[in-house]
Design an enzyme around this catalytic site. Structure first.
Site: not given
Length: 772
Positions: A678, A721
């Site tokens: 990511s 996140k």
């Protein structure tokens, strides 16, 4: 002949209940310090010769000379095997020897002994005695199963009378005092006469046993054949007048088996083991093993069951009382219970609560048990490597036990507890087996009706158990096991949720634990937020609870020591009691930076921000990557660099730049291992920013993986996140367009404070991120 013998001085070994006869070899374990020293001394100075003498009382640990007999055997050490803490020695008997004098030299005994020879009797009498011994042997050999075959074999060899008598004395089961008398009897014919007496006694005992067998056979009829062994044992004890506790114990076990509704197969197994138990001597080790097995077999619940609370409104109320938020999780549990109530079956996937530490996975399982009025048991699998931990050890092993599943069921005492399998992601495997494979049978609804534990040896039904597993991450759970689990994710808490949890649960709980009344400890919302922002950085509330507990303890001390009536917590008091702020709230960059981009990471401990720095300098085109990155992250750096090279002209970068400069990529959180697909867009943006000297917006973070064609791929853990970005004061987050659907999982408070920008290509990321 006796007059020709000379006195000799040798080391002494005192034995417990063991007498060695001449011309016989016997192995003895030597462990006492004096005995070990005597063996070493005999080896060094006396050609392996020692005087073996028996002590009168075997319970005396450190015998004095007066505790020893005065007649023993002169022996030679034949073989020594050293073990940890003791020796295993084979002694060979040489001749009888009587004590002349003995000295205690602290570390060992030394004795002066006089060897003595056998005295021969009349030859004709000796022959008659040997013939009588042979005849007595023939009479008892068929009925006395415990008679040593060595002596019968010696008779056929035609050995001498002294050897025969000593062989008999060595191996025939006689009392210690009788063996000592045989050792001290020098006349061979007298020894043979004593042997004949013992054989006659053995014949009489065999006859009595046969009579007992006959009595038992007469007592029992055809319908009671299964009780034959028990009746035989009772008749033996009646004949001997011996009534022991074991018979009472057996009766209690029999009553338990017959009066309780155990499954028929279990009753049959228990009866077999009980019959074995009754035939074993009470003090034998095997009797203890069988007794322990019966305790486990009969102690595990086979039919006991609690009644579930079927009032779903009350269940919902109890879950809400115990946990703030977690609506999705609680709804799934309510659905699960509703279906179970409708179908009267739990034949459904096992629930697995997955989330960072401290978000309430274990306490949620306890709440489910409380809401249902079920018993609660827990088995933690963190670090379990041995398959036997799950399935149990076979009874052939010393100290064998059932596995953790059966142990948990016995602790619960019912067949339908809530069973928490904690830390299922932290099981390991080694040469002792794979415990995760054993867990398949436990957690698969199609298999756990007949769960097999190696110790119990009987199938056990786990189908009524409500299993709830917990894990921090799914990555380390084997695919086959994960397939049996229904995953329910518990995400990190928002700041607002943490404040509510603290106000409704944590403050009250810690105040009660530390003996404070509500009026004595006051912690306001503003101070709570200060604690959350500057003294904790976590996904859950575990550290927050520790901080509140610390404030409670210090408040108690202030009340007891300084005489205060109550304590109101202020920011000043927090700093005074807990020290300076541990964490900086809002750790984003203060101003726009060149070559520095804030990425977002998702770990087993929740979400976090991940700064990426890029710089370059004159060199030969090398790529340097630091910051303890995993293999996936290293691949992402290479893909990012190759993409920038391929688009060099579009980014207005001289293609020759890459041959003349070395590029260094660094993730400053160096001690923390980082991996996961990511960080591609973060790395690409940092590279473009550093090479083009264009700064990146300080209040912006991003997440997404990049391909060589410049497409942005979706990522996982968007909620975690986003919470990390919100916690750090970031106002804009770039996300892959395919992750827009996941914004439904993001709390409203986060969506209100953060502007999410969905992108499909790296060009869009660069357009949004760089300050132009």
């Amino acid at each position: 002949m006796n007059n020709e013998k000379m006195e000799i001085s040798v080391p002494v070994i005192a034995t417990r209940g063991i007498i060695v006869f001449p011309q016989q070899d016997i192995m003895i374990e030597v462990g006492r310090e004096k005995s070990i020293r005597a063996v070493e001394e005999a080896e060094e100075k006396f050609d392996g010769h020692v005087w073996l003498v028996c002590q009168k009382d075997i319970m005396v640990d450190n015998p004095a000379p007066s505790d020893l007999y005065t007649f023993g055997t002169l022996c030679r050490i034949k073989n020594i095997r050293r073990k940890e803490g003791f020796m295993r020695i084979t002694f060979s008997g040489l001749e009888r020897a009587k004590l002349v004098s003995i000295q205690d030299e602290d570390r060992m005994f030394m004795a002066t002994v006089l060897p003595v020879a056998d005295e021969a009797g009349d030859n004709l009498e000796e022959m008659a005695l040997i013939r009588r011994v042979a005849k007595e042997f023939e009479n008892i050999a068929s009925s006395a199963n415990n008679f040593p075959p060595e002596i019968i074999a010696q008779l056929t060899k035609g050995v001498s009378a002294p050897t025969l008598s000593d062989q008999f004395a060595q191996y025939f089961p006689l009392p210690l005092e009788k063996k000592q008398v045989l050792l001290e009897t020098l006349n061979v014919n007298e020894r043979l006469m004593m042997i004949i007496q013992e054989l006659e006694k053995e014949k009489q005992l065999s006859d009595i046993e046969n009579n007992i067998n006959e009595k038992v056979k007469e007592r029992i009829d055809e319908s009671q054949k299964e009780y034959y062994l028990r009746e035989k044992l009772r008749a033996i004890k009646e004949e001997l007048g011996d009534v022991s506790n074991q018979s009472d114990d057996s009766e209690e076990l029999r009553r338990m088996i017959e009066e309780n509704p155990y499954p028929e197969a279990i009753k049959e197994k228990a009866r077999e083991e009980l019959a074995r138990y009754e035939m074993l001597p009470g003090a034998s080790g095997e009797a203890g093993v069988v007794r322990t097995y019966l305790d486990w077999l009969l102690g595990v619940p086979w039919w006991q069951e609690t009644e579930d609370n079927e009032d779903l409104k009350l269940v919902q109320q109890r879950l809400d009382e115990d946990h703030f938020g977690l609506e999705k999780v609680k709804n799934r549990i309510m659905e699960y219970l509703a279906v179970k109530q409708m179908t009267h079956s739990l034949n459904a996937p096992i629930l697995c609560l997955v989330g960072p530490p401290g978000v309430g996975k274990t306490s949620l399982a306890k709440s489910v048990a409380r809401a249902l009025d079920r018993k609660f048991v827990k088995a933690s699998l963190g670090g379990v490597r041995d398959e036997a931990e799950i399935r149990g050890h076979r009874r052939t092993y010393l100290g064998s036990l059932p596995g953790r599943i059966i142990q948990g069921m016995k602790k619960a005492g019912v067949v339908n507890p809530v069973f928490l399998i904690d830390e299922i992601d932290k099981m390991a495997s080694d040469y002792k087996g794979d415990p995760s494979s054993a867990m398949l049978e436990v957690l698969d609804p199609e298999q756990n009706k007949l769960f097999s534990d190696n110790y119990l040896e009987e199938p056990y039904d786990l189908s009524k158990v409500m299993f709830i597993a917990t894990a921090n991450t799914l990555d380390t759970i084997p695919a086959a096991l994960r397939d049996r689990l229904e995953i329910i994710e518990l995400s990190s808490y928002t700041e607002v949720e943490k404040v509510s949890i603290a106000k409704e649960h944590l403050i009250r709980k810690q105040a009660e634990i530390n003996g404070l009344k509500a009026s004595q400890f006051k912690l306001g919302e503003e101070e709570l937020i200060y604690l959350i922002r500057h003294y904790t950085r976590e996904s859950g509330v575990r550290q927050l609870e520790r901080v509140i507990a610390s404030l409670c303890r210090k408040s108690v001390l202030a009340i007891m020591k300084d005489g205060k009536r109550s304590v109101k917590i202020t920011k000043k008091l927090i700093v005074e009691w807990l020290g300076k702020e541990k964490f900086e709230y809002g750790v984003k960059e203060k101003k726009d930076q060149i070559g520095v981009v804030t990425g977002l990471a998702y770990t087993s401990f929740g979400g976090d921000i991940l700064p990426v720095e890029v710089t370059y300098f004159d060199g030969k085109g090398k790529l340097i990557v630091t910051g303890q990155l995993g293999d996936v992250m290293k691949e992402s750096t290479e893909i990012a660099l190759d993409y920038v090279k391929s688009k060099a002209v579009e980014f207005k970068i001289d293609p020759a730049f890459f041959d003349k400069h070395d590029i260094h990529i660094h993730c400053p959180e160096g001690a923390v291992p980082k991996d996961g697909p990511s960080a591609g867009v973060t790395l690409t943006t940092a590279l473009v920013s550093a090479i083009t000297r264009m700064p990146v917006h300080a209040n912006l973070a991003m997440t997404g993986e990049v391909t060589l064609r410049g497409n942005v791929l979706p990522i996982g853990g968007l909620r975690e996140k986003s919470l990390a970005a919100h916690r750090s004061g970031i106002s804009t987050v770039i996300i892959p367009k395919n992750n827009v659907k996941d914004l439904d999982e993001v709390p409203e408070i986060v969506k209100n404070d953060i502007h999410f920008i969905p992108v499909e290509t790296v060009d869009q990321v660069i357009q949004e991120a760089l300050v132009r």
